[in-house]
Structure formats: structure tokens, C-alpha cells
Write an enzyme that holds these catalytic residues in place. Sequence first.
Site, PDB file in Angstrom:
ATOM      1  N   GLU A  84       0.830  -1.216   0.000  1.00  0.00           N
ATOM      2  CA  GLU A  84       0.000   0.000   0.000  1.00  0.00           C
ATOM      3  C   GLU A  84       0.858   1.258   0.000  1.00  0.00           C
ATOM      4  O   GLU A  84       1.688   1.455   0.893  1.00  0.00           O
ATOM      5  CB  GLU A  84      -0.903  -0.016   1.258  1.00  0.00           C
ATOM      6  CG  GLU A  84      -1.977   1.031   1.224  1.00  0.00           C
ATOM      7  CD  GLU A  84      -2.913   0.939   2.449  1.00  0.00           C
ATOM      8  OE1 GLU A  84      -2.997  -0.130   3.089  1.00  0.00           O
ATOM      9  OE2 GLU A  84      -3.534   1.978   2.755  1.00  0.00           O
ATOM     10  N   LYS A 262      -6.984  -0.851  11.920  1.00  0.00           N
ATOM     11  CA  LYS A 262      -6.401  -1.289  10.638  1.00  0.00           C
ATOM     12  C   LYS A 262      -5.193  -0.404  10.318  1.00  0.00           C
ATOM     13  O   LYS A 262      -4.163  -0.879   9.845  1.00  0.00           O
ATOM     14  CB  LYS A 262      -7.450  -1.219   9.527  1.00  0.00           C
ATOM     15  CG  LYS A 262      -7.019  -1.856   8.205  1.00  0.00           C
ATOM     16  CD  LYS A 262      -6.244  -0.943   7.291  1.00  0.00           C
ATOM     17  CE  LYS A 262      -5.843  -1.628   6.002  1.00  0.00           C
ATOM     18  NZ  LYS A 262      -5.002  -0.790   5.141  1.00  0.00           N
ATOM     19  N   ASP A 278       4.755 -14.303  11.964  1.00  0.00           N
ATOM     20  CA  ASP A 278       3.426 -14.792  11.595  1.00  0.00           C
ATOM     21  C   ASP A 278       2.401 -13.652  11.666  1.00  0.00           C
ATOM     22  O   ASP A 278       1.954 -13.265  12.749  1.00  0.00           O
ATOM     23  CB  ASP A 278       3.057 -15.920  12.569  1.00  0.00           C
ATOM     24  CG  ASP A 278       1.781 -16.641  12.199  1.00  0.00           C
ATOM     25  OD1 ASP A 278       0.912 -16.026  11.565  1.00  0.00           O
ATOM     26  OD2 ASP A 278       1.645 -17.825  12.563  1.00  0.00           O
ATOM     27  N   HIS A 376      -3.632  10.168   0.053  1.00  0.00           N
ATOM     28  CA  HIS A 376      -3.457   8.789  -0.370  1.00  0.00           C
ATOM     29  C   HIS A 376      -3.488   8.686  -1.896  1.00  0.00           C
ATOM     30  O   HIS A 376      -2.658   8.018  -2.504  1.00  0.00           O
ATOM     31  CB  HIS A 376      -4.595   7.978   0.234  1.00  0.00           C
ATOM     32  CG  HIS A 376      -4.444   6.519   0.060  1.00  0.00           C
ATOM     33  ND1 HIS A 376      -3.754   5.751   0.959  1.00  0.00           N
ATOM     34  CD2 HIS A 376      -4.881   5.691  -0.902  1.00  0.00           C
ATOM     35  CE1 HIS A 376      -3.791   4.505   0.549  1.00  0.00           C
ATOM     36  NE2 HIS A 376      -4.464   4.443  -0.576  1.00  0.00           N
TER      37      HIS A 376
HETATM   38  P1  NAD Z   1      10.498 -22.872  16.425  1.00  0.00           P
HETATM   39  O1  NAD Z   1       9.949 -24.079  17.073  1.00  0.00           O
HETATM   40  O2  NAD Z   1      10.909 -22.935  14.989  1.00  0.00           O
HETATM   41  O3  NAD Z   1      11.778 -22.351  17.233  1.00  0.00           O
HETATM   42  C1  NAD Z   1      11.838 -22.222  18.593  1.00  0.00           C
HETATM   43  C2  NAD Z   1      12.971 -23.077  19.141  1.00  0.00           C
HETATM   44  O4  NAD Z   1      14.207 -22.408  18.947  1.00  0.00           O
HETATM   45  C3  NAD Z   1      12.856 -23.284  20.643  1.00  0.00           C
HETATM   46  O5  NAD Z   1      12.142 -24.471  20.903  1.00  0.00           O
HETATM   47  C4  NAD Z   1      14.290 -23.356  21.118  1.00  0.00           C
HETATM   48  O6  NAD Z   1      14.678 -24.691  21.279  1.00  0.00           O
HETATM   49  C5  NAD Z   1      15.109 -22.743  19.978  1.00  0.00           C
HETATM   50  N1  NAD Z   1      15.822 -21.515  20.393  1.00  0.00           N
HETATM   51  C6  NAD Z   1      17.115 -21.216  20.126  1.00  0.00           C
HETATM   52  N2  NAD Z   1      17.454 -20.024  20.634  1.00  0.00           N
HETATM   53  C7  NAD Z   1      16.375 -19.545  21.243  1.00  0.00           C
HETATM   54  C8  NAD Z   1      16.087 -18.343  21.945  1.00  0.00           C
HETATM   55  N3  NAD Z   1      17.028 -17.404  22.147  1.00  0.00           N
HETATM   56  N4  NAD Z   1      14.837 -18.151  22.417  1.00  0.00           N
HETATM   57  C9  NAD Z   1      13.880 -19.087  22.217  1.00  0.00           C
HETATM   58  N5  NAD Z   1      14.083 -20.250  21.562  1.00  0.00           N
HETATM   59  C10 NAD Z   1      15.322 -20.483  21.081  1.00  0.00           C
HETATM   60  O7  NAD Z   1       9.551 -21.609  16.493  1.00  0.00           O
HETATM   61  P2  NAD Z   1       8.335 -21.137  17.373  1.00  0.00           P
HETATM   62  O8  NAD Z   1       8.615 -19.711  17.672  1.00  0.00           O
HETATM   63  O9  NAD Z   1       8.014 -22.039  18.495  1.00  0.00           O
HETATM   64  O10 NAD Z   1       7.132 -21.222  16.336  1.00  0.00           O
HETATM   65  C11 NAD Z   1       6.896 -20.218  15.388  1.00  0.00           C
HETATM   66  C12 NAD Z   1       6.230 -20.785  14.164  1.00  0.00           C
HETATM   67  O11 NAD Z   1       5.076 -21.515  14.529  1.00  0.00           O
HETATM   68  C13 NAD Z   1       5.765 -19.724  13.232  1.00  0.00           C
HETATM   69  O12 NAD Z   1       6.262 -20.018  11.936  1.00  0.00           O
HETATM   70  C14 NAD Z   1       4.249 -19.823  13.250  1.00  0.00           C
HETATM   71  O13 NAD Z   1       3.690 -19.472  12.020  1.00  0.00           O
HETATM   72  C15 NAD Z   1       4.034 -21.273  13.574  1.00  0.00           C
HETATM   73  N6  NAD Z   1       2.764 -21.689  14.207  1.00  0.00           N
HETATM   74  C16 NAD Z   1       1.825 -20.798  14.646  1.00  0.00           C
HETATM   75  C17 NAD Z   1       0.661 -21.232  15.238  1.00  0.00           C
HETATM   76  C18 NAD Z   1      -0.316 -20.212  15.762  1.00  0.00           C
HETATM   77  O14 NAD Z   1       0.025 -19.047  15.841  1.00  0.00           O
HETATM   78  N7  NAD Z   1      -1.527 -20.571  16.144  1.00  0.00           N
HETATM   79  C19 NAD Z   1       0.432 -22.593  15.420  1.00  0.00           C
HETATM   80  C20 NAD Z   1       1.422 -23.486  14.984  1.00  0.00           C
HETATM   81  C21 NAD Z   1       2.592 -23.030  14.388  1.00  0.00           C
END
Ligand code: NAD
Length: 423
Positions: A84, A262, A278, A376
Site C-alpha cells: 500500500e 487497521k 506470523d 493517499h
Molecule cells: P520454532 O519451534 O521454529 O523455534 C523455537 C525453538 O528455537 C525453541 O524451541 C528453542 O529450542 C530454539 N531456540 C534457540 N534459541 C532460542 C532463543 N534465544 N529463544 C527461544 N528459543 C530459542 O519456532 P516457534 O517460535 O516455536 O514457532 C513459530 C512458528 O510456529 C511460526 O512459523 C508460526 O507461524 C508457527 N505456528 C503458529 C501457530 C499459531 O500461531 N496458532 C500454530 C502453529 C505453528
Amino acid sequence: MRDFTSNISGFYKLSLKERRDQLTKFLDLEQEEVELLQNLGYFSPTQIDTLIENVIGSYQLPLGIALNFKINGKDYFLPMVIEEPSVVAAASNAAKIARKNGGFHSEEVRSIMISQIQITQLKDTTAVKEILKRNREEILKIANEQDPLLIKLGGGALDVEIRELETNKGKMVILHLLVDVLDAMGANVVNTMAEAVSPYIEEITGGKIYLRIVSNLATHRIARCKAIFDKEMLGGEEVVEGILNAYEFALADPYRATTHNKGIMNGIIALTLATGNDTRAIEAGAHAYASLSGKYKPLTKFESDSNGNLVGEIEIPLALGIVGGMTKIHPMARLALKILGVKSAGELSQIAAALGLAQNVAALRALAAEGIQRGHMILHSRNIAKSAGVPDELVEKVAKQLVQDGKIRVDHAKKILNKLVER
Ligand code: NAD
């Protein structure tokens, strides 16, 4: 009638090229269109093919940089991915106004996520709640066995919340597992923990667990940011008054509050997308939080100070990560995080909140000061010229003429182009 069926078995098993070839055949695509699909930009075919299913190509959007942001005394370049026009310019503008009074002040954001466990088929919910409370330590212990790296880094499951819901399927007890996910968005982290503790919870409660999943209403991960916007730079007393009136309108009316919010999300989602986070999670959480009182409300608040300056505040749940998900996999998201120079997920949320506030002030100012449509549409005129088929070298000229004539429309752009070509 188009002569094909979209019911293609095994489409996902085909290679990228085979999928593209099939589609080209079905849809009779032009060579130019096939080339668009072949252009994967900075992705390698293997890389892009593993990100989602049924990949046929890559889709590009502009990456812009918002300027002038000083947040907690530190300067940042803010990467924004958005289609946009005028959003990036507007944010930069409002950030410049906030700078005069020291920029944005964001509170610390802890990355606490909620994972929900739905316990059903319970005879005595009061007794079950007691059992869960008594076994809190064991539940946390099982949860924390799931992610040794997270624990080593100082995160992990911290606490539980126990709630009871009356539903059409009877009473349910909902256990919230509260997890410090540190620098991650945390959905996968907390989902894994919730799944792991569920058999134990079924065993001690005698209930049946259906869902065990993250809640996107991240009420323990709230970002709060405040800034003072200089009255004169905003356009004077009248403009401040206009903004305060716009705010009261949003507070009183969900139709207006939706558009108000928005505008906030224009900035926040552009940053969310740029950093590989996300966007759906952020949107869902923000709008649910806006209606938590039972009435949909604006996510910002405004008042004027004793000097007549505008004081703006934002409060919004922000589950943003700098590790995990796409953040480190997507080449441009990685670069966006480098441009930001953030050291933690909390810092990223502080920045996003400031951007949301700036975006909101810019939009309200435009509405109050000059009518947003005009501002805009001026920026939009270039896109209108392009849609009218104006060649690149004439776009600027035609766009200017559209603005001068006050008719920013495709038919008028075509007229101007015809005249230019006839000459
Ligand atoms: P992830 O599981 O890919 O990564 C997190 C992992 O990274 C942790 O388990 C940890 O072991 C490691 N890690 C390393 N350094 C870290 C630090 N400094 N801090 C924290 N963790 C560290 O990612 P996530 O964040 O658990 O999940 C994000 C993804 O899940 C997004 O892509 C999202 O779209 C998706 N998702 C979203 C939903 C929802 O929002 N309802 C549901 C399911 C999946």
C-alpha cells in the site's frame, strides 16, 4: 467453461517444474507468464519448495525503510514489507514529529506465551481444579523436559492458570500453561509442551483432552509504548483537536475503531512480514485484545498535555520472534533483522509497538488535517497510471497530470496517455 479439473491427485509430489508445466498446460499461460513463475528471486528451488505445499513460484512485494524512529533513546531503520502506497512515508513522518520530544518510550516485553489444554468429560470440575493446582510442579516439570535448549537459555514453562468454561457440551476445565519462550514467537514451543503434559493431566483428572494448542491472545506478552507528538509539527491546535475527536469517535464506535486499528496494523504487519513473523497470529491477537472488554475498542489512546501537544499510547499483544519459524530461514527476513539490529524478541516488540503508534498518528493527522483520500490518492496516482498501461518512462508525467486534474482514475490516465502519444 475452462477445460480442466482442479482435482489433481499427487500434485504435491511433482517437482516444481512439473507443477508449473501442468498449470501452464491447463491455463494456457503465455511465455511471459511462465517466466514470471520461473523467477524465484533469492530462493533456490529446493529452498522454496520446502516452505509450503504445491509451490509453483515466488511472490515479491516492496521492502521499504521507515526513518526517524528513536525508541528508548536508540535509532533504528525499520524494514517494512507492504503493497500500500503512503504507509512507509506516513510512519517516517510521524516518527519525525515524535523525535522532537525524545521519540518513543516502550516498556519491556516479556515473551510469555499461553498454551491451552482443554479438559472435558469431567464429573466434578471443582475437584479437578484442586487436583491440577496440587500437581502444578509435576505439570511444569514434564513441560520443561521437552525443550532442553530453551531451559538452558533461561526460558521454559513458569506457571499454570486454571479456568472453567460453561459450554454447550457441558463444563470444561481449561489449563493455561504459561511459558517464557525467550526470543521465539513460541507457537511450536508451547504446542510441544502442551502435548507432552496432556497424558499426565488425563491420568490425574480422569477427563478427556481434546485441544492442546497455543492461544494467539497473548495477554502476558503485551507491548506498551508512549510518545509525545509536537502540536506545531502536527499542524497546530486544530489538528490536535481533530485527532482527539477521531479518537473519541473510535472509542465510541466499533465501525470506526476497526478502521482505526487497521491503520495501526498497516505498520505492525509490514514489520511482521519483513521479519518473517506470523502476520495472522499478530492480527488475530490484536483484534481479540481490542475486544477483550466485550466491546471492540481502539488499541491506542490519546490526550493532550499542558502544552497542547498530543500524547499517544499503544497497548497490544505482540508475539514476535527473532529465532524460529521463518525468521532465520527466509533470506530477506534475516536481512531485515540485521537492518533492525535487535538483540531480543522483546526489543522487536517494542519497535513494532512504536511503529503502530506512529502509523496511527500519521493516519489520524491526515484525516484530521487534509482528508486522507487526497493524500493517499496522490501517491496512488502512479499505480493508477501503471494500471492504465502507461509505459514506465511516462508514469511520473501522467501521475502528475492526474493529480493536477483532480481525476485520479484509470480512464483519465488513458486519456492523458493518448494525448501524450498523439503529440
Ligand atoms: P520454532 O519451534 O521454529 O523455534 C523455537 C525453538 O528455537 C525453541 O524451541 C528453542 O529450542 C530454539 N531456540 C534457540 N534459541 C532460542 C532463543 N534465544 N529463544 C527461544 N528459543 C530459542 O519456532 P516457534 O517460535 O516455536 O514457532 C513459530 C512458528 O510456529 C511460526 O512459523 C508460526 O507461524 C508457527 N505456528 C503458529 C501457530 C499459531 O500461531 N496458532 C500454530 C502453529 C505453528
